[in-house]
Design a protein around this motif. Sequence first.
Motif, PDB file in Angstrom:
ATOM      1  N   ASP A 188       0.644  -1.137   0.051  1.00 37.94           N
ATOM      2  CA  ASP A 188       0.108   0.150   0.105  1.00 37.94           C
ATOM      3  C   ASP A 188       0.647   1.208  -0.023  1.00 37.94           C
ATOM      4  N   SER A 189       2.143   1.192   0.827  1.00 34.13           N
ATOM      5  CA  SER A 189       2.910   2.382   0.788  1.00 34.13           C
ATOM      6  C   SER A 189       3.448   2.560  -0.641  1.00 34.13           C
ATOM      7  N   GLU A 192       0.889   4.073  -3.155  1.00 31.81           N
ATOM      8  CA  GLU A 192       0.598   5.426  -2.562  1.00 31.81           C
ATOM      9  C   GLU A 192       1.844   6.538  -3.163  1.00 31.81           C
TER      10      GLU A 192
END
Length: 631
Positions: A188-189, A192
């Motif tokens: 997810d990071s 992003e």
Amino acid sequence: MVMPNVEEYYDVVVVGAGHAGCEAALACARLGMETIVFTVSVDSIALMPCNPNIGGSSKGHLVRELDALGGEMGKNIDKTFIQSKMLNQSKGPAVHSLRAQADKQEYTRQMRITLENTEHLTVRQAEVSEIITENKKITGVKTCSGAVYHAKAVVLAAGTYLKARCIYGDVSTYTGPNGLQAANHLTDSLIENGIEMFRFKTGTPARVDRRSIDFSRMEEQFGDERVVPFSFSTDPESVQKEQVSCWLTYTNEKTHEIIRENLDRSPLFSGAIEGTGPRYCPSIEDKVVKFPDKDRHQVFVEPEGLYTNEMYLGGMSSSLPEDVQYAMYRTVPGLEHVKIVRNAYAIEYDCINARQLKPTLEFKSVAGLFSGGQFNGSSGYEEAAVQGFMAGVNAAMYVQGREPFVLDRSQAYIGVLIDDLVTKENHEPYRMMTSRAEYRLLLRQDNADLRLRGIGHEIGLIDDAEYERVKKKERDIAAEVERLEKTTVGASPKVQEFLERHGSTVLKTGATMAELLRRPELDYFMLTEIDSGRPELSRDTAEQVDINIKYEGYLRRQKQQVEQFKKLESKKLSLDFDYSLVKSLRREAVQKLNLYKPSSIGQASRISGVSPADISVLLVYLEQQRHGKQG
């Protein structure tokens, strides 16, 4: 009261301690960088979750190149192998490849000892959940516990752990390989931060109990009588030891029938597995479906180590249900009463689209963030290790403000591998093969030290004594080639008898030793009998003399091809250039060039969708721009 989180400072953070992470961390630490390497489990350092071997066709080249540059994999397998074989010996030297069966646990243990005793290197068990960036530049990472590790560069070597899922039949567990903890937060990071992710899969066969195998129904496979070490710094005498046997058996029509009858229960064919698998390492159900005309497939039965009864069934990876696995394995000769220790399974995982990387393996969009290994969309321990090494070295170069380190396609298999990853559309795990290397006659596994030791010394990972050793080898080869070109033998009875005995045409007049050596039925070692002035040379030096003379014409031609290649590589392109400004380029070429942002004309020419005509247009445009600026 809120307790403050842990906060530490390093030059380089390495995420993952598989084959890529180990090489990245060691390279950085040995170059003087304060380095921390994170792993979800310290027990999984340099883990071999699939085949318990190092090397093999083309992969052996990668390991020897890595060793020549100052990597660790070759040294580690030399310490821990239980069988060693030089493959393809009946073919030419370009495709000879070393392969060694490892003691799996000992391989991991020895690599962990190396990591734990390397200066400037800290090993930490924790899951990295975030990368920290400022203005598109990496500044560190955060772990699941909230601890922050500031760094000037970060190397991602997450392997097959990101959002990993292991599957066989209806059983699906969110774990990494061998039931180890998956890393579920980092993806997810990365998304992003604008990083594009893929979902790939790989698989592994069952491990079975040695005591339940009937080896009398299989073909015994022995190691080489004379073992060649992987590492150029390993004393060849130290690896001459008793070896264990591997075994060969085959599937049959009954095996295939069971697989076909249960395809509807295979997650591979039911859609339960979303990830794309490796074309060149298919599961047994894939093989049966794709090659219906083949009535048998090889099964290699290999020991996992000296102190375990687990055996690896190479060639029969699967994600079929447990009952089907038992049924199909038990149709194979020698496995009629086999007992499974660990089921075969498929594993799917998140990885990146490698076209987002520069040839240095740094992300184009995040300065100081590097990536290596299976996480880049490749398969194999060896492919992973060399990428980890290259990413680690470049992370250190970045921190030190030194020139980036890139190997091109004419220098090494490593150069071919990385160039393929960053310039080609890879929709499945990438596997190295000798056929991918255009200059493979020059890029042999036997001359990796001659090609790359000097570069390793320049980087700072090969010491002066090792470098001097390879320079002496170069001098010895050159002197011996010159001597053989000048040494003449006459048509004496001794020479004629020698030639007749080896099925070689007798001499009418004198000939040089080099001329005799160019005869396909003779080699340098045979000629000892009629060559009284021969100096004392090491076996690997003598081998180079043999190859250099025997293949001289081919080598010269390939060197000329490399010169042409270098001309295109030397024409650099700006990473900021907008290709829509070049009016005569086709639309597809503009799109692809703007997407990949190649660093040279050579790299641009290898991008799928960019034609030779487009390259000609680019060359003309660059020439016009150069004259315009001069004017």
